[in-house]
Motif scaffolding. Structure first.
Motif, short mmCIF file in Angstrom:
data_model
loop_
_atom_site.label_atom_id
_atom_site.label_comp_id
_atom_site.label_asym_id
_atom_site.label_seq_id
_atom_site.Cartn_x
_atom_site.Cartn_y
_atom_site.Cartn_z
N SER A 269 33.14 27.07 13.27
CA SER A 269 32.98 28.46 12.86
C SER A 269 31.61 28.95 13.30
CB SER A 269 33.11 28.57 11.34
OG SER A 269 31.98 27.97 10.71
N PHE A 270 31.49 30.25 13.50
CA PHE A 270 30.22 30.78 13.99
C PHE A 270 29.10 30.62 12.97
CE2 PHE A 270 32.02 34.39 11.77
CZ PHE A 270 30.93 35.05 11.23
N TYR A 271 29.44 30.48 11.68
CA TYR A 271 28.40 30.24 10.68
C TYR A 271 27.77 28.86 10.91
CZ TYR A 271 30.57 34.09 8.07
OH TYR A 271 31.07 35.31 7.70
N ALA A 272 28.62 27.84 10.99
CA ALA A 272 28.12 26.48 11.18
C ALA A 272 27.43 26.33 12.52
CB ALA A 272 29.28 25.49 11.08
N ALA A 273 28.04 26.92 13.58
CA ALA A 273 27.45 26.80 14.92
C ALA A 273 26.08 27.46 14.99
CB ALA A 273 28.39 27.41 15.95
N SER A 274 25.95 28.61 14.36
CA SER A 274 24.67 29.32 14.38
C SER A 274 23.59 28.54 13.63
CB SER A 274 24.82 30.72 13.77
OG SER A 274 25.75 31.49 14.51
N TRP A 275 23.96 27.99 12.48
CA TRP A 275 22.99 27.21 11.70
C TRP A 275 22.54 25.98 12.47
CZ3 TRP A 275 19.34 26.73 8.48
CH2 TRP A 275 19.03 25.51 7.87
N ILE A 276 23.49 25.27 13.07
CA ILE A 276 23.14 24.07 13.83
C ILE A 276 22.26 24.42 15.02
CG2 ILE A 276 24.13 22.25 15.30
CD1 ILE A 276 26.50 22.19 13.34
N ARG A 277 22.55 25.54 15.68
CA ARG A 277 21.72 25.94 16.83
C ARG A 277 20.28 26.23 16.40
NH1 ARG A 277 24.80 29.98 21.05
NH2 ARG A 277 26.43 28.51 21.72
N ILE A 278 20.12 26.90 15.27
CA ILE A 278 18.76 27.21 14.80
C ILE A 278 18.02 25.93 14.48
CG2 ILE A 278 17.47 28.29 12.92
CD1 ILE A 278 19.72 30.42 12.81
N VAL A 279 18.69 25.00 13.80
CA VAL A 279 18.08 23.70 13.48
C VAL A 279 17.73 22.96 14.77
CG1 VAL A 279 18.50 21.44 12.45
CG2 VAL A 279 19.21 23.51 11.24
N ARG A 280 18.64 23.00 15.74
CA ARG A 280 18.42 22.31 17.01
C ARG A 280 17.21 22.89 17.74
NH1 ARG A 280 23.37 23.22 19.93
NH2 ARG A 280 24.30 21.70 18.51
N PHE A 281 17.10 24.19 17.77
CA PHE A 281 15.97 24.82 18.45
C PHE A 281 14.66 24.49 17.74
CE2 PHE A 281 13.08 28.42 19.08
CZ PHE A 281 12.99 28.44 20.46
N LEU A 282 14.67 24.54 16.40
CA LEU A 282 13.47 24.26 15.63
C LEU A 282 12.98 22.84 15.88
CD1 LEU A 282 11.40 24.96 13.40
CD2 LEU A 282 13.11 24.23 11.73
N GLN A 448 21.88 42.13 24.84
CA GLN A 448 23.31 41.84 24.79
C GLN A 448 23.56 40.33 24.79
OE1 GLN A 448 25.76 43.71 27.84
NE2 GLN A 448 27.05 41.88 27.91
N ASP A 449 22.76 39.59 25.52
CA ASP A 449 22.98 38.14 25.64
C ASP A 449 22.47 37.37 24.43
OD1 ASP A 449 24.09 38.66 28.04
OD2 ASP A 449 22.44 37.91 29.26
N TRP A 450 21.81 38.04 23.50
CA TRP A 450 21.34 37.34 22.29
C TRP A 450 22.51 36.96 21.37
CZ3 TRP A 450 16.52 35.94 20.13
CH2 TRP A 450 15.44 36.15 20.97
N LYS A 451 23.70 37.50 21.67
CA LYS A 451 24.87 37.17 20.85
C LYS A 451 25.28 35.71 21.01
CE LYS A 451 26.68 41.88 21.30
NZ LYS A 451 27.78 42.72 21.84
N ASP A 452 24.78 35.04 22.04
CA ASP A 452 25.16 33.65 22.27
C ASP A 452 23.95 32.84 22.72
OD1 ASP A 452 26.81 31.44 22.43
OD2 ASP A 452 27.45 31.86 24.48
N THR A 453 22.86 32.98 21.94
CA THR A 453 21.62 32.27 22.30
C THR A 453 21.17 31.39 21.14
OG1 THR A 453 21.00 34.10 23.75
CG2 THR A 453 19.28 32.54 23.22
N LEU A 454 20.27 31.90 20.27
CA LEU A 454 19.82 31.12 19.13
C LEU A 454 20.90 31.03 18.05
CD1 LEU A 454 16.12 32.27 18.72
CD2 LEU A 454 17.01 30.26 19.89
N ALA A 455 21.77 32.01 18.03
CA ALA A 455 22.91 32.00 17.12
C ALA A 455 24.16 32.33 17.93
CB ALA A 455 22.71 33.01 15.99
N ARG A 456 25.32 32.01 17.37
CA ARG A 456 26.57 32.35 18.05
C ARG A 456 27.34 33.36 17.23
NH1 ARG A 456 31.92 31.38 18.29
NH2 ARG A 456 32.04 29.81 16.63
N PHE A 457 27.52 34.54 17.79
CA PHE A 457 28.28 35.58 17.12
C PHE A 457 29.77 35.23 17.18
CE2 PHE A 457 25.47 39.55 16.83
CZ PHE A 457 24.33 38.77 16.65
N PRO A 458 30.58 35.84 16.31
CA PRO A 458 32.04 35.65 16.41
C PRO A 458 32.55 36.07 17.79
CG PRO A 458 31.45 36.74 14.35
CD PRO A 458 30.21 36.69 15.17
#
Length: 480
Positions: A269-282, A448-458
């Motif tokens: 889900s985009f919630y889990a993917a976004s959270w994991i991406r933020i943790v990964r980047f940090l 526009q490309d921020w929708k799939d960078t640090l977080a993943r939008f639906p």
């Protein structure tokens, strides 16, 4: 046939595994030449040798046999003619069966190559909990089939290259017509055409040739062993390069943020993917900068540490004979050695050695008063953070840059860390592998490309492809 046969034998002199199988057909000699270890022996017997013997027993005239050969009805499998002598020799050592017929100035050849290969298994380096488990193997035909299984469309195109004077390795450039940037494909084709090398044994050989002129420790191409990652990248407008003999594909162009993404991000889900991406980047940033910050602050700026924590750190370092910088360098180098040892030692014990060895050595070093407990904690967190980076080469780069940051932080304090970090950022902002800005969508800023960078939008928010990879046919899904 004598001239052709003599040339072939001269070229294959010393190749003791080459076989010359003679069959007489209507009083004329037909010679099958092949290397048994790299052909399908069953097909050779059933579809080539047996039909030849059947023809030999048939009550036909020699001209009639040659006519049937040219009509393509003698053998149940496809066969073609070859006239060039050097090409004929190359085909034999590449696993083709050549049929030399007396008095003919050309030969017929059959493509029944069969190299030893392993079966398709799950990925070893890009593990996912959810999603496809299959991975590439060393056979390029199998790898192409895995991609075509994902993308069943005639716009999936391939360009074939044979690279290497001695290895003559098959290389395929894979892309989807109408999605890629024309200038990117043109540059890749130009550089591949210019490669003049003895041989290539891994995909990194090709990347070295493609990155000539770019002096940077950062990886300019993405490597993957997952067919689904290649398929997704092709549909974004990127270009894939596959090489025979390696289970890894290369994707171009790429960016810094792309290499911090995992294929599993799109299976959750985009919630889990976004959270994991933020943790990964940090933690990716932590893996590079944490030791230098600790050394800089404890050495030059202790006033910014809360008093209670400062007392704890000072008491832990009270009897340590080394400076914080020396202490950090000792621990970092020790952990690098343990990590490398864990990689080289056989797998059943390798991971145990690297983990248990680090714990034991760290604890013993603290008890011996060589390093402080806070330093062991900092280095351990840094080491763990390194493994969160999906792209192995990017992780290596962060491990490398950790040392100049550490030295600058230990000699100039936070100013040294800031200067080094600024230089690294400036270098990244100036990188443009194959014309693609390495830090897009941050530099240059493309909202526009921020929708799939640090977080993943639906997915219903990402209706267009990234500007980084394509300038044509940007619509990914139907507008509602």
């Amino acid at each position: 046939m004598s001239g052709i046969l003599e040339t072939i034998k001269d070229q294959l002199e010393g190749c003791s595994d080459a076989v010359y199988q003679s069959i007489s057909v209507h009083g004329h000699t037909c010679l099958l030449i092949y290397i048994p270890s790299i052909i399908d022996s069953k097909t050779l017997h059933e579809s080539i040798a047996l039909p030849l013997k059947t023809e030999a027993e048939a009550k036909l005239e020699w001209p009639n046999f040659l006519e049937r050969l040219d009509q393509g009805i003698v053998f149940p499998i496809q066969y073609l003619k070859a006239f060039d002598l050097q090409k004929i020799v190359d085909m034999i050592v590449a696993g083709k069966v050549v049929l030399c017929i007396e008095d003919l100035p050309y030969v017929y050849y059959f493509e029944i190559t069969q190299y030893q290969k392993r079966s398709v298994t799950e990925s070893q380096n890009e593990l996912v909990v959810i999603g496809p488990q299959e991975a590439f193997i060393e056979d390029i035909e199998t790898n192409l089939s895995l991609i075509r299984h994902k993308i069943k469309h005639p716009d999936l195109k391939t360009i074939h290259y044979t690279i290497g004077k001695y290895t003559k390795t098959d290389v395929y450039v894979v892309y989807i017509e109408g999605l890629y940037k024309k200038e990117v494909l043109a540059e890749i084709k130009q550089k591949l055409d210019e490669i003049d090398i003895d041989g290539i044994l891994g995909i990194s050989y090709i990347s070295e040739e493609l990155r000539k002129g770019n002096f940077t420790p950062f990886p300019l191409f993405q490597y993957t062993e997952r067919p689904d990652s290649v398929a997704a990248s092709l549909m974004e407008g990127r270009i894939g390069i596959l090489q025979d003999g390696t289970p890894t594909a290369m994707l171009a162009p790429t960016s810094f943020f792309t290499m911090l993404q995992s294929s599993e991000d799109y299976y959750q889900s985009f919630y889990a993917a976004s959270w994991i991406r933020i943790v990964r980047f940090l933690f990716s940033i932590i893996s590079m900068i944490l030791p230098s910050l600790y050394v800089a602050i404890t050495t030059f700026h202790p006033q910014i540490i809360p008093p209670n924590l400062l007392i704890t750190i000072a008491s832990a370092r009270e009897n340590i004979p080394f400076s914080a910088l020396t202490e950090a360098l000792i621990m970092e180098l020790t952990f690098e050695a343990l990590r490398e040892a864990g990689t080289r030692i056989p797998k059943p014990v390798g991971q145990t050695v690297s983990i248990i060895g680090g714990i034991v050595i760290g604890q013993a070093a603290v008890q011996a008063g060589i390093v402080s407990a806070p330093m062991v904690i900092v280095v351990s967190i840094t080491g763990i953070a390194t493994y969160i980076i999906p792209h192995y080469e990017l992780g290596l780069t962060f491990r490398l840059l950790r040392f100049p940051l550490l030295v600058m932080g230990g000699t100039m304090g936070l100013l040294g860390v800031y200067i080094t970090a600024f230089l690294i950022y400036g270098h990244l902002a100036n990188l443009r592998p194959l014309g693609a800005p390495y830090l897009q969508p941050v530099a240059p800023l493309v909202l526009q490309d921020w929708k799939d960078t640090l977080a993943r939008f639906p997915s219903n928010f990402m209706k267009k492809r990234s500007n980084l990879y394509t300038d044509r046919n940007k619509r990914r899904q139907k507008e509602k």
